[in-house]
Design a protein around this motif. Structure first.
Motif, PDB file in Angstrom:
ATOM      1  N   ILE A   1      -2.059  -7.926  10.514  1.00 40.45           N
ATOM      2  CA  ILE A   1      -1.188  -7.280  11.749  1.00 40.45           C
ATOM      3  C   ILE A   1       0.035  -7.210  11.208  1.00 40.45           C
ATOM      4  O   ILE A   1       0.849  -6.208  11.762  1.00 40.45           O
ATOM      5  N   GLN A   2       0.828  -8.154  10.615  1.00 39.42           N
ATOM      6  CA  GLN A   2       2.127  -7.846  10.146  1.00 39.42           C
ATOM      7  C   GLN A   2       2.405  -6.627   9.206  1.00 39.42           C
ATOM      8  O   GLN A   2       3.168  -5.876   9.579  1.00 39.42           O
ATOM      9  N   ASN A   3       1.543  -6.366   8.266  1.00 38.77           N
ATOM     10  CA  ASN A   3       1.387  -5.091   7.618  1.00 38.77           C
ATOM     11  C   ASN A   3       1.119  -3.748   8.320  1.00 38.77           C
ATOM     12  O   ASN A   3       1.929  -3.025   7.882  1.00 38.77           O
ATOM     13  N   ILE A   4       0.373  -4.008   9.659  1.00 39.92           N
ATOM     14  CA  ILE A   4       0.397  -2.615  10.314  1.00 39.92           C
ATOM     15  C   ILE A   4       1.618  -2.512  10.872  1.00 39.92           C
ATOM     16  O   ILE A   4       2.215  -1.227  11.016  1.00 39.92           O
ATOM     17  N   ASN A   5       2.284  -3.411  11.427  1.00 41.35           N
ATOM     18  CA  ASN A   5       3.917  -3.279  11.743  1.00 41.35           C
ATOM     19  C   ASN A   5       4.747  -2.623  10.941  1.00 41.35           C
ATOM     20  O   ASN A   5       5.753  -1.883  11.379  1.00 41.35           O
ATOM     21  N   ASP A   6       4.664  -3.092   9.580  1.00 44.89           N
ATOM     22  CA  ASP A   6       5.517  -2.574   8.565  1.00 44.89           C
ATOM     23  C   ASP A   6       4.981  -1.146   8.181  1.00 44.89           C
ATOM     24  O   ASP A   6       5.690  -0.732   7.222  1.00 44.89           O
ATOM     25  N   LYS A   7       4.007  -0.645   8.447  1.00 43.29           N
ATOM     26  CA  LYS A   7       3.265   0.675   8.288  1.00 43.29           C
ATOM     27  C   LYS A   7       3.424   0.845   6.614  1.00 43.29           C
ATOM     28  O   LYS A   7       3.918   1.811   6.035  1.00 43.29           O
ATOM     29  N   THR A   8       2.561  -0.066   5.861  1.00 37.44           N
ATOM     30  CA  THR A   8       2.600  -0.011   4.451  1.00 37.44           C
ATOM     31  C   THR A   8       1.330   0.315   3.751  1.00 37.44           C
ATOM     32  O   THR A   8       0.910   0.416   2.553  1.00 37.44           O
ATOM     33  N   ALA A   9       0.297   0.735   4.735  1.00 34.96           N
ATOM     34  CA  ALA A   9      -1.099   0.615   4.520  1.00 34.96           C
ATOM     35  C   ALA A   9      -1.328   1.824   3.246  1.00 34.96           C
ATOM     36  O   ALA A   9      -2.066   1.777   2.540  1.00 34.96           O
ATOM     37  N   LEU A  10      -0.844   3.095   3.908  1.00 31.32           N
ATOM     38  CA  LEU A  10      -1.170   4.357   3.096  1.00 31.32           C
ATOM     39  C   LEU A  10      -0.988   4.226   1.614  1.00 31.32           C
ATOM     40  O   LEU A  10      -1.875   4.347   0.740  1.00 31.32           O
TER      41      LEU A  10
ATOM     42  N   ILE B   1     -11.804   9.071   1.698  1.00 30.63           N
ATOM     43  CA  ILE B   1     -10.651   9.274   2.889  1.00 30.63           C
ATOM     44  C   ILE B   1      -9.457   9.847   2.233  1.00 30.63           C
ATOM     45  O   ILE B   1      -8.768   9.418   1.306  1.00 30.63           O
ATOM     46  N   LYS B   2      -9.115  10.861   2.839  1.00 27.21           N
ATOM     47  CA  LYS B   2      -7.903  11.674   2.308  1.00 27.21           C
ATOM     48  C   LYS B   2      -6.499  10.990   2.230  1.00 27.21           C
ATOM     49  O   LYS B   2      -5.951  10.830   1.328  1.00 27.21           O
ATOM     50  N   ASN B   3      -6.210  10.486   3.467  1.00 27.51           N
ATOM     51  CA  ASN B   3      -4.993   9.632   3.974  1.00 27.51           C
ATOM     52  C   ASN B   3      -5.602   8.531   4.461  1.00 27.51           C
ATOM     53  O   ASN B   3      -5.336   8.181   5.628  1.00 27.51           O
ATOM     54  N   PRO B   4      -5.882   7.393   3.676  1.00 30.19           N
ATOM     55  CA  PRO B   4      -6.348   6.074   4.315  1.00 30.19           C
ATOM     56  C   PRO B   4      -5.152   5.298   4.699  1.00 30.19           C
ATOM     57  O   PRO B   4      -4.520   4.322   4.278  1.00 30.19           O
ATOM     58  N   ASP B   5      -4.730   5.456   6.029  1.00 33.60           N
ATOM     59  CA  ASP B   5      -3.428   4.725   6.654  1.00 33.60           C
ATOM     60  C   ASP B   5      -3.543   3.810   7.452  1.00 33.60           C
ATOM     61  O   ASP B   5      -2.773   3.400   8.105  1.00 33.60           O
ATOM     62  N   PHE B   6      -4.944   3.035   7.189  1.00 31.24           N
ATOM     63  CA  PHE B   6      -5.213   1.993   8.009  1.00 31.24           C
ATOM     64  C   PHE B   6      -5.121   0.610   7.237  1.00 31.24           C
ATOM     65  O   PHE B   6      -5.346   0.933   5.969  1.00 31.24           O
ATOM     66  N   GLU B   7      -4.827  -0.504   7.974  1.00 29.54           N
ATOM     67  CA  GLU B   7      -5.049  -1.534   7.097  1.00 29.54           C
ATOM     68  C   GLU B   7      -6.574  -2.096   6.753  1.00 29.54           C
ATOM     69  O   GLU B   7      -7.168  -1.716   7.625  1.00 29.54           O
ATOM     70  N   ILE B   8      -6.619  -2.644   5.546  1.00 27.41           N
ATOM     71  CA  ILE B   8      -7.922  -3.022   5.259  1.00 27.41           C
ATOM     72  C   ILE B   8      -8.122  -4.501   5.035  1.00 27.41           C
ATOM     73  O   ILE B   8      -7.173  -5.273   4.310  1.00 27.41           O
ATOM     74  N   ILE B   9      -9.170  -5.124   5.258  1.00 21.69           N
ATOM     75  CA  ILE B   9      -9.449  -6.539   4.919  1.00 21.69           C
ATOM     76  C   ILE B   9     -10.778  -6.493   4.218  1.00 21.69           C
ATOM     77  O   ILE B   9     -11.949  -6.040   4.833  1.00 21.69           O
ATOM     78  N   PHE B  10     -10.921  -6.510   2.921  1.00 20.16           N
ATOM     79  CA  PHE B  10     -12.250  -6.564   2.128  1.00 20.16           C
ATOM     80  C   PHE B  10     -12.871  -7.838   2.278  1.00 20.16           C
ATOM     81  O   PHE B  10     -12.427  -8.879   2.561  1.00 20.16           O
ATOM     82  N   ALA B  11     -14.226  -7.843   2.265  1.00 24.99           N
ATOM     83  CA  ALA B  11     -14.995  -8.765   2.117  1.00 24.99           C
ATOM     84  C   ALA B  11     -15.767  -9.049   1.007  1.00 24.99           C
ATOM     85  O   ALA B  11     -16.330  -7.770   0.443  1.00 24.99           O
ATOM     86  N   THR B  12     -16.109 -10.102   0.391  1.00 27.03           N
ATOM     87  CA  THR B  12     -16.658  -9.921  -1.239  1.00 27.03           C
ATOM     88  C   THR B  12     -17.370 -11.358  -1.467  1.00 27.03           C
ATOM     89  O   THR B  12     -16.889 -12.228  -0.932  1.00 27.03           O
ATOM     90  N   ALA B  13     -18.330 -11.467  -2.154  1.00 28.08           N
ATOM     91  CA  ALA B  13     -19.222 -12.596  -2.365  1.00 28.08           C
ATOM     92  C   ALA B  13     -18.662 -12.965  -3.983  1.00 28.08           C
ATOM     93  O   ALA B  13     -19.392 -13.575  -4.626  1.00 28.08           O
ATOM     94  N   PHE B  14     -17.247 -13.015  -4.167  1.00 27.78           N
ATOM     95  CA  PHE B  14     -16.523 -13.418  -5.270  1.00 27.78           C
ATOM     96  C   PHE B  14     -16.825 -12.442  -6.450  1.00 27.78           C
ATOM     97  O   PHE B  14     -17.569 -12.995  -7.533  1.00 27.78           O
ATOM     98  N   ASP B  15     -16.063 -11.618  -6.562  1.00 20.81           N
ATOM     99  CA  ASP B  15     -16.373 -10.501  -7.385  1.00 20.81           C
ATOM    100  C   ASP B  15     -14.842 -10.515  -8.358  1.00 20.81           C
ATOM    101  O   ASP B  15     -13.842 -10.033  -7.669  1.00 20.81           O
ATOM    102  N   ASN B  16     -14.692 -11.123  -9.380  1.00 16.69           N
ATOM    103  CA  ASN B  16     -13.446 -11.195 -10.157  1.00 16.69           C
ATOM    104  C   ASN B  16     -12.607  -9.985 -10.314  1.00 16.69           C
ATOM    105  O   ASN B  16     -11.452  -9.921  -9.930  1.00 16.69           O
ATOM    106  N   TYR B  17     -13.327  -9.083 -10.867  1.00 12.35           N
ATOM    107  CA  TYR B  17     -12.693  -7.756 -10.831  1.00 12.35           C
ATOM    108  C   TYR B  17     -12.084  -6.969  -9.645  1.00 12.35           C
ATOM    109  O   TYR B  17     -10.963  -6.686  -9.522  1.00 12.35           O
ATOM    110  N   ALA B  18     -13.143  -7.234  -8.605  1.00 18.85           N
ATOM    111  CA  ALA B  18     -12.576  -6.848  -7.131  1.00 18.85           C
ATOM    112  C   ALA B  18     -11.206  -7.407  -6.835  1.00 18.85           C
ATOM    113  O   ALA B  18     -10.446  -6.787  -6.323  1.00 18.85           O
TER     114      ALA B  18
END
Length: 249
Positions: free
Chosen positions: A118-127, A72-89
């Motif tokens: 939601i707080q981060n979305i309001n702060d517009k820091t995702a990109l 994605i060229k400009n990923p300006d959305f907030e992300i919540i990753f899901a993981t089965a516990f990968d230390n590096y990730a």
């Protein structure tokens, strides 16, 4: 109530169904506008629907969550990753102040992480944070990666190898950098210890986390001198272990 639009991407049907159910029950602010098991379809949904928030599984056979983000060229959305516990990730995500959930997903963790998003979305820091994550994933040596430091002026993106030490005071942390520059962060010293403990940093005192690369002298009185002539006390109960760690560097 302000609604946040979201897309769910997870290659496991059961995991996707559980996540959707939990969000619908526990997160009334979230409006799910798309869901898919296919990362490729997820990529298209993001481009077409332009969600504010994406729940993204990391380990998917067709394309990892990280690989999807890189497409994605400009990923300006907030992300919540899901993981089965990968230390590096988790380490890579933590450095960029991006949310993540460990499977199986705990209800309280979900609510807390969504509220932060939601707080981060309001702060517009995702990109900026997403671009930093992509940059860090391409850096092999961890010390050359950057971390996000929230400051009074906004977000500071600091290379880990440039951090001389962290000094905690009353729940805040002063980050000391070369050339006598400092950054005051609202995060506690414990936050930075969690981020940096595996990267050549040592907690010599409950309020002082130092980068071992910047030690210039150890004094028998129980203190170290760092670059910029910074003098840091070493707790009595940590001195033996600390001196042993110095011998290994």
């Amino acid at each position: 109530m302000i609604q946040i639009t979201a897309i769910l991407i997870d290659d496991e049907r059961k995991a996707l169904a559980i996540l959707k159910n939990k969000i619908e029950r526990l997160c009334p602010n979230i409006s799910i506008i798309g869901e898919t098991k296919s990362p490729t379809e997820g990529l298209n949904l993001i481009k077409q629907l332009k969600p504010q928030l994406v729940f993204l599984d990391i380990a998917m056979p067709e394309m990892s969550g990280f690989d999807l983000l890189k497409e994605i060229k400009n990923p300006d959305f907030e992300i919540i990753f899901a993981t089965a516990f990968d230390n590096y990730a988790i380490e890579a995500i933590d450095h960029c102040a991006i949310g993540y959930l460990v499977k199986p997903i705990d209800n309280q963790d979900l609510v807390k992480t969504v509220n932060k998003a939601i707080q981060n979305i309001n702060d517009k820091t995702a990109l900026e944070k997403n671009k930093l994550l992509i940059e860090n994933l391409g850096v092999l040596k961890l010390q050359n990666q950057k971390i996000v430091i929230p400051s009074q002026e906004g977000l500071e993106f600091v290379k880990i190898s440039d951090i001389v030490c962290c000094e905690g005071t009353n729940g805040y942390t002063t980050i000391h950098l070369p050339y006598k520059k400092t950054i005051l962060s609202s995060n506690s010293i414990g936050h930075f210890y969690k981020l940096l403990e595996n990267q050549n940093f040592y907690l010599v005192h409950k309020s002082h986390l130092i980068n071992l690369d910047y030690i210039e002298k150890y004094l028998n009185e129980g203190s170290v001198i760092l670059t910029n002539n910074i003098k840091i006390p070493v707790s009595r109960n940590r001195r033996m272990d600390f001196l042993q760690s110095l011998k290994k560097t």
